[in-house]
Write an enzyme that holds these catalytic residues in place. Structure first.
Site, PDB file in Angstrom:
ATOM      1  N   LYS A  56       0.841  -1.196   0.000  1.00  0.00           N
ATOM      2  CA  LYS A  56       0.000   0.000   0.000  1.00  0.00           C
ATOM      3  C   LYS A  56       0.881   1.253   0.000  1.00  0.00           C
ATOM      4  O   LYS A  56       2.087   1.182   0.234  1.00  0.00           O
ATOM      5  CB  LYS A  56      -0.916  -0.007   1.222  1.00  0.00           C
ATOM      6  CG  LYS A  56      -0.198  -0.021   2.560  1.00  0.00           C
ATOM      7  CD  LYS A  56      -1.180  -0.125   3.709  1.00  0.00           C
ATOM      8  CE  LYS A  56      -0.445  -0.169   5.047  1.00  0.00           C
ATOM      9  NZ  LYS A  56      -1.380  -0.203   6.184  1.00  0.00           N
ATOM     10  N   TYR A 114      13.611  31.125   4.552  1.00  0.00           N
ATOM     11  CA  TYR A 114      12.423  31.871   4.956  1.00  0.00           C
ATOM     12  C   TYR A 114      12.442  32.172   6.453  1.00  0.00           C
ATOM     13  O   TYR A 114      12.839  31.348   7.274  1.00  0.00           O
ATOM     14  CB  TYR A 114      11.164  31.068   4.640  1.00  0.00           C
ATOM     15  CG  TYR A 114      10.798  31.027   3.174  1.00  0.00           C
ATOM     16  CD1 TYR A 114      10.353  32.170   2.517  1.00  0.00           C
ATOM     17  CD2 TYR A 114      10.894  29.841   2.458  1.00  0.00           C
ATOM     18  CE1 TYR A 114      10.008  32.135   1.178  1.00  0.00           C
ATOM     19  CE2 TYR A 114      10.553  29.785   1.113  1.00  0.00           C
ATOM     20  CZ  TYR A 114      10.113  30.938   0.477  1.00  0.00           C
ATOM     21  OH  TYR A 114       9.777  30.899  -0.855  1.00  0.00           O
TER      22      TYR A 114
END
Length: 391
Positions: free
Chosen positions: A38, A267
């Site tokens: 999965k 940032y």
């Protein structure tokens, strides 16, 4: 250097995958093995991983959602595929069209499947989920569930492939709760046997149970994280199973510059150089799964040394202080997750410093990161999801 469009890539070591499967098979003896792939095989690429598993003794596959099962079918994977999550009623036709084995959560759900299968003159194999203590999906352990499952077994065109459940704490040192879950599982199974309900297989063992609870193997075991070379937790005894990580995340340096002391990086001006520094820029960021939670904690391997990641990680780029690692040039190879030159900084390390688990670290790596599949030291396949390219 990887030359295919973007200088960021995963290397998937298929030899290590084969090794891990071999170790698991040695552990479980003659039990059947269903490979859990999965979430794009935990970020490793479901289709290519499936092919290798099936070549090495895995007889069935399990995914979480219908889309993942359909992807496998469209890539000519023909073995039984179990969907571990509940498929909405609106897509029951697709179960039939692609020969998928769904989870059945109730009699009403099974009844709709039965009518559909009957109308198409097909037989559908289903899996009965039991909630033995996970609190997620499945029938409760009580007499009403025994009756309801018995009714399901009598529906036309329905065959119960397995009775399955999932351990919630098998990766913890204290196995008392897992033993309690298994006791409930066996109890309900025995009640079904008394009522002559035919169950083809029983399965409850996940990766941790495979390592430490051999009495729970039943007919079919479901390894997940251990196939990819990581242990389920720090509490399991690693001596029980030898495995090797199969993925390395790499990038090439795309820019190098010298910043003066007092310069800011990233940032928010969260990092300030306290000396004249050589800064290398790498072309990946949090959009690729290299999370901002690594701020002030991450390091990479370059030139045989560790170098710290500095400044906030950007969406598509991050910066590394390479002042102390010798000469660094554009194009130099960097390891962000993995091992090289006797140094290691892998998914377990990232999980520890970010307060999560290795599963999440692996699954976060984005689909825009190309995958290079390596066997015998040679690249045998390149997968680039963004441009839908195989080579």
């Amino acid at each position: 250097m990887f030359q295919k469009y973007r200088p960021v890539w995963e290397e998937i070591n298929l030899d290590n995958l084969v090794y891990n499967i071999g170790q698991i098979k040695s552990k479980i003896g003659n039990k059947e093995l269903i490979g859990v792939i999965k979430a794009d095989a935990y970020g490793h690429g479901a289709v290519e991983i499936a092919k290798v598993l099936l070549e090495n003794g895995v007889s069935r596959l399990a995914v979480a959602i219908l889309d993942e099962a359909i992807e496998l079918r469209k890539n000519k994977i023909k073995v039984p595929i179990m969907v571990l999550g509940i498929i909405p009623h609106a897509f029951l036709d697709e179960i039939m069209n692609y020969d998928i084995e769904p989870i059945v959560p109730s009699y009403s759900y099974a009844s709709k499947l039965s009518k559909l299968a009957e109308s198409k003159d097909k037989k559908i194999k289903v899996h009965i989920a039991l909630d033995t203590g996970m609190g997620r999906i499945g029938f409760s352990i009580d007499p009403n569930s025994v009756e309801e499952i018995g009714k399901i077994s009598k529906l036309p065109n329905i065959e119960i492939q397995s009775l399955f459940s999932h351990f919630s704490t098998a990766d913890e040192t204290d196995k008392a709760y897992s033993c309690e879950q298994f006791k409930k599982y066996k109890l309900l199974y025995e009640e079904l046997v008394k009522k002559n309900v035919k169950i083809n297989m029983r399965t409850i063992s996940n990766s941790a149970a495979i390592m430490e609870l051999p009495d729970t193997y039943c007919d079919l075991v479901r390894p997940g994280i251990i196939m990819y070379g990581y242990y389920p937790s720090t509490e399991v005894d690693k001596n029980n199973l030898s495995i090797k990580p199969i993925m390395t995340l790499k990038a090439n340096v795309v820019y190098v510059k010298v910043l003066e002391s007092g310069s800011y990086i990233g940032y928010g001006r969260k990092f300030k150089c306290n000396r004249k520094s050589v800064i290398a820029t790498l072309p990946l960021g949090y959009a690729d799964g290299y999370t901002r939670r690594l701020f002030g904690k991450a390091k990479v391997i370059i030139n045989g040394k560790f170098a710290p990641v500095v400044g906030n990680i950007c969406m598509d780029q991050c910066m590394v202080d390479v002042t102390d690692v010798g000469e660094v040039n554009i194009g130099d190879e960097v390891v962000l997750i993995g091992e090289k030159d006797g140094l290691k900084f892998n998914a377990d390390d990232i999980a520890e410093i970010t307060g999560t688990i290795s599963y999440e670290v692996l699954c976060m790596i984005g689909r825009r990161v190309p995958k290079l599949y390596i066997k015998g030291g040679e690249v045998v396949k390149i997968k680039n999801y963004v441009i839908s390219s195989d080579s």
